[in-house]
Design an enzyme around this catalytic site. Structure first.
Site, mmCIF file in Angstrom:
data_model
loop_
_atom_site.group_PDB
_atom_site.id
_atom_site.type_symbol
_atom_site.label_atom_id
_atom_site.label_comp_id
_atom_site.label_asym_id
_atom_site.label_seq_id
_atom_site.Cartn_x
_atom_site.Cartn_y
_atom_site.Cartn_z
ATOM 1 N N ASP A 226 0.856 -1.176 0.000
ATOM 2 C CA ASP A 226 0.000 0.000 0.000
ATOM 3 C C ASP A 226 0.903 1.240 0.000
ATOM 4 O OD1 ASP A 226 -1.706 2.132 0.561
ATOM 5 O OD2 ASP A 226 -3.045 0.900 1.791
ATOM 6 N N ARG A 400 0.432 14.657 14.013
ATOM 7 C CA ARG A 400 1.208 14.486 12.779
ATOM 8 C C ARG A 400 1.296 15.799 12.005
ATOM 9 N NH1 ARG A 400 -1.506 9.743 9.380
ATOM 10 N NH2 ARG A 400 -3.197 11.280 9.412
HETATM 11 C C1 LIG Z 1 -5.105 6.918 3.293
HETATM 12 C C2 LIG Z 1 -4.939 5.461 3.303
HETATM 13 C C3 LIG Z 1 -5.959 4.642 2.836
HETATM 14 C C4 LIG Z 1 -7.246 5.253 2.366
HETATM 15 O O1 LIG Z 1 -8.160 4.330 1.892
HETATM 16 P P1 LIG Z 1 -9.481 4.839 1.167
HETATM 17 O O2 LIG Z 1 -10.088 3.614 0.695
HETATM 18 O O3 LIG Z 1 -9.047 5.772 0.069
HETATM 19 O O4 LIG Z 1 -10.307 5.600 2.154
HETATM 20 C C5 LIG Z 1 -5.744 3.273 2.836
HETATM 21 N N1 LIG Z 1 -4.582 2.753 3.274
HETATM 22 C C6 LIG Z 1 -3.577 3.520 3.734
HETATM 23 C C7 LIG Z 1 -2.306 2.903 4.182
HETATM 24 C C8 LIG Z 1 -3.740 4.896 3.775
HETATM 25 O O5 LIG Z 1 -2.763 5.669 4.232
#
Ligand SMILES: *Cc1c(COP(=O)(O)O)cnc(C)c1O
Length: 441
Positions: A226, A400
């Site tokens: 991710d 943060r």
């Molecule tokens: C911001 C973030 C998300 C956001 O997920 P959405 O489905 O766009 O709300 C997911 N995973 C991580 C690690 C993030 O930082």
């Protein structure tokens, strides 16, 4: 004391040849041992990205340190949105073909690819990060035949944990959640997929993508990364790491706007054999043939599901041209300097105020924000926001400060720390109005 918890996370360690040679980059900013920090104005004058701020619209006087949560809008986004509206008005349904709307997921995917070390045909823009994580992990599972464990870390972003928990139940696999320093040892012969965030959302610590991916491959597992907190501020190299799959978010350092679509990467070598668990019509080889049975598209577009959100995707598209022209190396260099400067300012001005640095001190293993723990973190941040410094708070006690490289100045960093110090010295945070938690923090 502003203290330093130098806990290298799992793979967050540097490569072997660098270990033991961790430079205290913050100290490196000083002009000699114990010397004075360079002035913010000098750093701004020498900043190769200083002109980029003019591309953004940030309210006068506001010190915006929440670009890791919602990036600021690039000015040219409004022109692009007006253009899409004109296309819609004039061409109506014909615009899907005549104005190229149908190709937007792939085009934006190609632009994103250049920011994360992927080939243009390996990335597609679609859905949210949460949905894309579901699709990629589900798709990766059958590639590790006979294995039934999805491995992740306790510190992962909650949506990632929730998605994996639900998916594990639905796919009749097991979710194994370990501490970040246990990842490498937890990759055993049962693990099918290792799903991690490249940059931790709380501490900003960076996992060693290449090292963990190599360990996973050696054990016969695949990786899903991710990149939400990495893309746009860290130089991501999916290709060099030989990553299998990745997902990420369009509205943080990529400034795509609230709820901007996310994206999804599948390495070329996997594309022909994976199937998305969400077989929507736009992932079909011939969406407009309206066939009865599903046949996936040839490449990355098999991961599309429903109709792309053209308006928000166009906003992201317009933003990305700037990241591409500046280049990821320059974005990373500026991010490191800004975060180094933030920490150095805090060391100097906020010592003894109860802030504990959560982020790594070494900028090479730190992403785009700086996080501190403080028992009164919530009211302190609330008071700070009211004084024009917008950072954010993450439970239980983290505050943060996102240091977006395209629009923040070193002067902003110095001023933000000065206002924080003022909030502490005056005890302004003790006002009862700052104690009640808002719905969004
Ligand atoms: C911001 C973030 C998300 C956001 O997920 P959405 O489905 O766009 O709300 C997911 N995973 C991580 C690690 C993030 O930082």
């Amino acid at each position: 004391m502003t203290s330093d918890r130098e806990e290298p996370r799992g793979g967050g360690k540097l490569a072997d040849d660098q270990e033991g040679a961790i430079v205290k980059t913050v100290e490196g900013m000083r002009s000699g041992a114990g010397g004075a920090l360079p002035s913010a104005d000098t750093l701004d004058r020498d900043d190769p990205l200083r002109a980029q701020r003019d591309q953004f619209s940030i309210p006068q006087g506001l010190l915006y340190f929440a670009g890791h949560s919602l990036g600021a809008p690039r000015l040219s986004v409004s022109d692009r949105l007006a253009e899409v509206e004109r296309e819609w008005r004039r061409h109506l349904v014909r615009a899907w073909g005549d104005c190229g709307w149908i190709d937007l997921p792939r085009q934006v995917g190609a632009k994103l690819a250049s920011l994360i070390g992927a080939a243009p045909d390996e990335v597609v823009c679609a859905d949210s990060t949460s949905v894309n994580l579901y699709k990629t992990v589900f798709a990766a599972l059958p590639l590790a035949k006979g294995r039934r464990v999805i491995l992740t870390e306790r510190d992962n972003f909650p949506t990632d944990l929730y998605i994996l928990e639900g998916l594990a139940r639905q796919a009749r696999t097991e979710l194994r959640v370990v501490e970040s320093d246990q990842i490498q040892t937890a990759i055993d012969g049962d693990v099918a997929v290792v799903a991690l965030s490249h940059v931790n959302y709380k501490s900003a610590a960076i996992h060693d993508m290449a090292g963990i991916t190599a360990a996973a491959h050696k054990a016969g597992a695949l990786t899903v990364w991710d990149l939400s907190h990495a893309a746009g501020c860290v130089e991501v190299k999916l290709d060099e790491a030989e990553a299998d799959f990745a997902v990420g978010c369009g509205y943080k350092y990529l400034n795509g706007g609230p709820g901007a679509p996310g994206y999804l990467f599948a390495a070329q070598r996997h594309q022909a054999v994976v199937t998305s668990p969400l077989q929507g019509w736009l992932g079909h080889a011939a969406p407009f043939a309206f066939e009865e049975d599903f046949r996936p598209q040839e490449g990355i577009e098999r991961f599309l599901c429903g109709s792309p959100p053209i308006i928000s995707m166009a906003a992201l598209d317009a933003s990305l041209d700037l990241h591409r022209s500046v280049g990821v190396a320059a974005l990373q260099a500026k991010t490191r300097k800004l975060t180094d400067y933030f920490i150095a300012q805090m060391d100097e001005a906020a010592a003894g105020m109860g802030f504990e640095l959560v982020s790594p001190r070494d900028s090479r293993i730190r992403g785009g924000h700086v996080a501190y723990r403080h028992p009164e973190g919530y009211p302190i941040m609330a008071a700070l926001i009211e004084r024009g410094v917008v950072g954010d708070f993450r439970a239980p006690d983290n505050i943060r400060f996102g240091c977006s490289p395209l629009y923040l100045r070193f002067r902003d960093v110095a001023d933000a720390v000065a206002r924080l110090v003022d909030v502490m010295e005056t005890g302004a945070w003790k006002d009862p109005k700052y104690q009640t938690r808002a719905k969004v923090t």
